[in-house]
Design a protein around this motif. Structure first.
Motif, mmCIF file in Angstrom:
data_model
loop_
_atom_site.group_PDB
_atom_site.id
_atom_site.type_symbol
_atom_site.label_atom_id
_atom_site.label_comp_id
_atom_site.label_asym_id
_atom_site.label_seq_id
_atom_site.Cartn_x
_atom_site.Cartn_y
_atom_site.Cartn_z
ATOM 1 N N VAL A 1 -0.673 13.512 -2.513
ATOM 2 C CA VAL A 1 -1.974 13.771 -3.109
ATOM 3 C C VAL A 1 -1.947 15.185 -3.703
ATOM 4 O O VAL A 1 -1.492 16.118 -3.044
ATOM 5 N N VAL A 2 -2.425 15.315 -4.911
ATOM 6 C CA VAL A 2 -2.689 16.646 -5.473
ATOM 7 C C VAL A 2 -4.199 16.826 -5.446
ATOM 8 O O VAL A 2 -4.925 16.151 -6.182
ATOM 9 N N ASP A 3 -4.681 17.686 -4.560
ATOM 10 C CA ASP A 3 -6.120 17.958 -4.470
ATOM 11 C C ASP A 3 -6.319 19.434 -4.811
ATOM 12 O O ASP A 3 -5.814 20.316 -4.094
ATOM 13 N N THR A 4 -7.040 19.682 -5.871
ATOM 14 C CA THR A 4 -7.177 21.061 -6.367
ATOM 15 C C THR A 4 -7.692 22.013 -5.285
ATOM 16 O O THR A 4 -7.275 23.167 -5.229
ATOM 17 N N TYR A 5 -8.595 21.531 -4.443
ATOM 18 C CA TYR A 5 -9.171 22.400 -3.417
ATOM 19 C C TYR A 5 -8.107 22.952 -2.487
ATOM 20 O O TYR A 5 -8.183 24.094 -2.038
ATOM 21 N N HIS A 6 -7.111 22.135 -2.190
ATOM 22 C CA HIS A 6 -6.123 22.510 -1.179
ATOM 23 C C HIS A 6 -4.963 23.323 -1.738
ATOM 24 O O HIS A 6 -4.301 24.037 -0.982
ATOM 25 N N VAL A 7 -4.689 23.217 -3.013
ATOM 26 C CA VAL A 7 -3.446 23.807 -3.547
ATOM 27 C C VAL A 7 -3.649 24.874 -4.614
ATOM 28 O O VAL A 7 -2.677 25.460 -5.095
ATOM 29 N N TRP A 8 -4.880 25.162 -4.975
ATOM 30 C CA TRP A 8 -5.141 26.019 -6.135
ATOM 31 C C TRP A 8 -4.589 27.441 -5.986
ATOM 32 O O TRP A 8 -4.266 28.102 -6.974
ATOM 33 N N TRP A 9 -4.502 27.934 -4.748
ATOM 34 C CA TRP A 9 -4.110 29.309 -4.450
ATOM 35 C C TRP A 9 -2.607 29.542 -4.582
ATOM 36 O O TRP A 9 -2.153 30.692 -4.589
ATOM 37 N N ASP A 10 -1.827 28.481 -4.663
ATOM 38 C CA ASP A 10 -0.370 28.537 -4.488
ATOM 39 C C ASP A 10 0.324 28.951 -5.785
ATOM 40 O O ASP A 10 0.199 28.265 -6.796
ATOM 41 N N VAL B 1 0.867 -1.190 0.000
ATOM 42 C CA VAL B 1 0.000 0.000 0.000
ATOM 43 C C VAL B 1 0.903 1.238 0.000
ATOM 44 O O VAL B 1 1.820 1.349 0.807
ATOM 45 N N ARG B 2 0.617 2.150 -0.906
ATOM 46 C CA ARG B 2 1.428 3.362 -0.987
ATOM 47 C C ARG B 2 0.824 4.442 -0.104
ATOM 48 O O ARG B 2 -0.382 4.705 -0.173
ATOM 49 N N LEU B 3 1.651 5.060 0.696
ATOM 50 C CA LEU B 3 1.214 6.183 1.540
ATOM 51 C C LEU B 3 1.209 7.450 0.698
ATOM 52 O O LEU B 3 2.192 7.745 0.017
ATOM 53 N N ALA B 4 0.123 8.196 0.747
ATOM 54 C CA ALA B 4 0.025 9.430 -0.044
ATOM 55 C C ALA B 4 -0.168 10.616 0.902
ATOM 56 O O ALA B 4 -1.231 10.767 1.519
ATOM 57 N N ILE B 5 0.866 11.427 1.013
ATOM 58 C CA ILE B 5 0.827 12.590 1.909
ATOM 59 C C ILE B 5 -0.021 13.681 1.267
ATOM 60 O O ILE B 5 0.278 14.126 0.157
ATOM 61 N N GLU B 6 -1.061 14.086 1.963
ATOM 62 C CA GLU B 6 -1.942 15.106 1.405
ATOM 63 C C GLU B 6 -1.699 16.456 2.071
ATOM 64 O O GLU B 6 -1.930 16.610 3.269
ATOM 65 N N PRO B 7 -1.236 17.448 1.295
ATOM 66 C CA PRO B 7 -1.212 18.795 1.850
ATOM 67 C C PRO B 7 -2.638 19.319 1.864
ATOM 68 O O PRO B 7 -3.340 19.258 0.850
ATOM 69 N N ARG C 1 -5.869 20.362 11.736
ATOM 70 C CA ARG C 1 -6.134 19.195 10.898
ATOM 71 C C ARG C 1 -4.904 18.686 10.147
ATOM 72 O O ARG C 1 -4.718 17.474 9.988
ATOM 73 N N CYS C 2 -4.063 19.610 9.694
ATOM 74 C CA CYS C 2 -2.957 19.156 8.836
ATOM 75 C C CYS C 2 -1.843 20.201 8.787
ATOM 76 O O CYS C 2 -2.004 21.250 8.166
ATOM 77 N N VAL C 3 -0.736 19.885 9.413
ATOM 78 C CA VAL C 3 0.401 20.816 9.417
ATOM 79 C C VAL C 3 1.173 20.763 8.097
ATOM 80 O O VAL C 3 2.117 21.523 7.920
ATOM 81 N N VAL C 4 0.770 19.882 7.202
ATOM 82 C CA VAL C 4 1.358 19.865 5.849
ATOM 83 C C VAL C 4 0.468 20.756 4.981
ATOM 84 O O VAL C 4 -0.680 20.422 4.718
#
Lengths: 267, 267
Positions: free
Chosen positions: A166-175, A127-133, A142-145
């Motif tokens: 993880v690339v989640d558009t909701y979390h990274v779109w502003w960057d 199982v691959r671990l996927a770090i989600e920012p 909730r998430c210090v990443v």
């Protein structure tokens, strides 16, 4: 459409048998699952149901929360459940600051150590671990990443088959660094999971349940999909939306709306 | 205590004459002012009042909002008002996406152009423009400048006396690059304004009015003050807190609580 995956969080209250049947009926071949719901229904039972229906499980959400006392056992259980469900990826949300703490560096160091501690177990389980920012508005609780660059730094020391992001558009779109970081994520072969949700305002109290279905908000979703594709990523595209109003609607109606938004704004 | 400045937003409903008298009585020698309140009371009248009381004005909030049609005239008026008030710094909050737009790159390009267009006017007026990165949760509706690094990139082409940046702990505390960017800001002589507020959860609906007084939240405020000081910055330290509950309290009570928090958690 063959890359679309319905993340179960989008239809949180759709009972698993109905969700499976609804996906099959709609021609959806992949789902992302959540621990709470699959445990409630039964992990083995869920695994059998999706397998018999011919659905692939694209990810299990979520492990992490490394600031909790039982994080080690809990994350090993999560890895086991992912393996049972046939999910190639376990999404990790790191957790925030411990209660009363202001020591962000220490919380982040703990994430580094905790991931390191889980890698052998994840490798053994396949199982691959996927770090989600997560979006920086979740940093304390909730998430210090909080950025893709930071997640990639965390993944870097580990074998690519053990740890991705993880690339989640909701979390990274502003960057303003996100396009460069997506390219880097591809180059470093770290994209383990690609999730899509839209950004809508005003944010609700607590900010957790304020996401939009694809097209409801202001994120350039297609541009993200194309940027992720441009790295060579050919994996599933999960739509994962948390919103109280979305959850209040019938599952099949939400699935249809999700598919429509996906066709128009992501493909 | 001689570096402390009360930002007017912390005591939003404290009438200006009372605020001025309250600061003098409390031994506070500096204030940061806001356009809306000073215009309501009268800009010249406010200028005379603070001058006669011996208070220094450390900044005026705010210009920017470059997505609005009249941004050019409005920002020149803001520069004029800063000059009238004796504020060396005009804080710029860039504005978000235009209604219905998803084009974040275009919005950011517009910020670049707008700042460039204002530089000659600001130089002539002797007012320094201070680009403020807001927390990324404000990216769509309030400020497309979302990190200190991005603000420094925007400032870089311009003379240091014309354009600097704001370091506001509330907006940048989550960023794993922030210590390096504060160092860079000092090296590039761009720190025009240093503001302090604490991060508290849960965030309220709309997320604007959720800040904490110093010490109420999880930000390492002293570490930020020391990092800013370490760059050679010796300017004012403004406490700027937006919170409905804080605003509901009497101005003097809030000032005293602010000073107590400042002494314990910032100094």
């Amino acid at each position: 459409m063959n890359r679309f995956s319905l993340n179960q969080a989008t239809t949180k209250y759709w009972p698993i048998p109905e969700l499976v049947a609804g996906c099959v009926d709609a021609g959806v071949t992949q789902v992302g699952l959540w621990r709470e719901e699959t445990r409630d229904y039964g992990v083995e039972k869920t695994a059998a149901l999706v397998r018999e229906a011919g659905l692939a499980v694209t990810s299990l959400c979520r492990g992490g929360f490394f600031h909790t006392p039982d994080w080690y056992d809990e994350n090993r259980r999560a890895i086991d459940e992912a393996a049972t469900l046939g999910a190639p990826v376990l999404v990790l949300v790191s957790g925030g600051l411990p209660p009363g703490s202001r020591d962000l560096d220490a919380a982040r160091a703990r994430v580094t150590e905790s991931i390191g501690a889980l890698v052998p177990y994840a490798l053994a389980a396949g199982v691959r671990l996927a770090i989600e920012p997560l979006h920086p508005m979740f940093c304390s609780d909730r998430c210090v990443v909080a950025s893709l660059g930071q997640a990639l730094d965390l993944a870097a020391p580990h074998p690519v088959e053990a740890v991705g992001v993880v690339v989640d558009t909701y979390h990274v779109w502003w960057d303003d660094q996100v396009w460069a970081q997506i390219e880097r994520a591809g180059r470093e072969r770290r994209i383990a999971c690609f999730q899509v949700a839209d950004w809508v305002t005003p944010l609700p109290e607590g900010v957790l349940l304020g996401r939009g279905l694809p097209g409801e908000g202001c994120v350039e979703l297609r541009r993200f999909r194309e940027a992720v594709d441009a790295t060579g990523f050919t994996g599933p595209i999960e739509v994962e939306v948390f919103h109280a109003d979305v959850w209040a609607r019938p599952g099949r109606e939400v699935l249809d709306a999700t598919l429509a938004g996906y066709r128009t704004h992501v493909l």
